[in-house]
Design a protein around this motif. Structure first.
Motif: not given
Length: 368
Positions: A69-78, A152-154
């Protein structure tokens, strides 16, 4: 140089293969006794020092360290849009609805067609904007900004989450040659390509940013940080003791061509070279270990790292010319720096043995 000529020169640089860094990733099966792997990789004060002598081929801690769970997740499109951004990217972020979104002024059409503009936000910010009927359109844009929702902001602190796009743009935009970071309190009033050309490219440097309008020495900024309750006295004292013990000295002509130790980091222009990216990673590690006051580790990291980074610190008057700054509602009382010895006692609350040499040199310089 005309904006069209700047675009042409940058497009040529995109075709040049850039040497990169190798980044550390946490283990697939972390040691349960050590607790969860943090976004920065659980570095401690002693361990992080060995990365200042970076050698090619070694792994460097630089965020995104948690394997699962690396955090700072964005959508695949972004994510794809960020990877497809080449040349120049302008970046900002608003977390916790702390600022209002501002559109840059005087952006020429050719710039808008060739420069990416990305604004990172969380759900809290988008919710507040929606109350004022400000929403991303079908292309995920608000004005010129491509809005990226981060999940999922770390970190619990919004300011620490904002430091991820501020100091790790090379991780988020791996194919960009140049980046411009701007705090959300700023509004650009000059075309960003003209800013890059005049303040970064012409000076043949890796990083360009403004001098601090008041402070030259790191200890002055430490005093300022505590006086204005930007961070706790104990934490800042511990950080400064660590830096002094590790050899940090106040600014002097011996440090030229660096023209000061304290920048204004609200606007950062970068060319994504190896020294730039290394500097950004090392500085981010300091922020996670100590605190998010990014001006405090600036000179320490710059002076300590083996690979030297070329930095142009332009005058604060230039900063005021190219931006509108919507400051927080406090005024700086310059009288607090009239007696630095008294300020050290009041603000940091001790006589620093580790920083005695630093303070003696700083006070001697200030008395000239």
């Amino acid at each position: 140089m005309a904006v069209s000529d700047i675009v042409h020169e940058i497009q040529k640089e995109v075709l040049i293969d850039k040497s990169g860094l190798q980044y550390m990733k946490g283990p697939e099966k972390p040691n349960s006794a050590a607790g969860p792997v943090t976004f920065g990789g659980n570095l401690d004060v002693k361990e992080r020092k060995r990365y200042f002598n970076y050698s090619e081929g070694s792994d460097l801690p630089c965020g995104f360290a948690n394997y699962h769970t690396p955090g700072f997740l964005v959508s695949e499109e972004d994510r794809k849009a960020m990877e497809q951004c080449r040349g120049v990217v302008v970046i900002s972020a608003i977390f916790g609805a702390y600022d209002k979104i501002k559109q840059p002024k005087n952006v020429r059409r050719i710039t808008a067609e060739n420069v990416c503009f990305f604004m990172f936000m969380d759900n809290a910010t988008l919710t507040v904007l929606a109350r004022y009927q400000i929403k991303p359109n079908e292309s995920q844009r608000i004005g010129i900004w491509h809005i990226v929702l981060v999940r999922e902001l770390p970190y619990k602190e919004s300011v620490m989450n904002g430091l991820i796009p501020k100091y790790l743009p090379h991780r988020l935009f791996p194919n960009c040659v140049y980046s411009i970071w701007m705090d959300a309190k700023l509004q650009l009033v000059v075309d960003p390509l003209l800013i890059l050309e005049n303040l970064l490219i012409t000076h043949n440097v890796d990083i360009a940013l403004s001098k601090h309008p008041y402070n030259t020495h790191t200890m002055e900024e430490a005093i300022f940080t505590v006086r204005w309750r930007k961070w706790s006295k104990e934490a800042v004292r511990y950080q400064m003791d660590s830096y002094c013990a590790d050899g940090l000295q106040p600014w002097s002509s011996e440090k030229l061509p660096y023209s000061g130790d304290v920048p204004d980091t609200a606007l950062i222009l970068r060319k994504h070279t190896l020294p730039t990216n290394l500097f950004s990673c090392l500085l981010f590690n300091e922020l996670e270990i100590f605190n998010p006051r990014d001006q405090l580790p600036f000179a320490y990291v710059r002076d300590k790292m083996t690979a030297k980074v070329r930095i142009h610190m332009f005058e604060s008057t230039m900063f005021n010319t190219i931006t509108n700054e919507f400051r927080h509602s406090y005024k700086v009382n310059r009288s607090i720096f009239k007696d630095p010895a008294l300020d050290l006692q009041i603000s940091l609350g001790y006589e620093s043995r580790a920083c005695k040499s630093y303070l003696d040199r700083m006070w001697a310089a200030n008395s000239i």
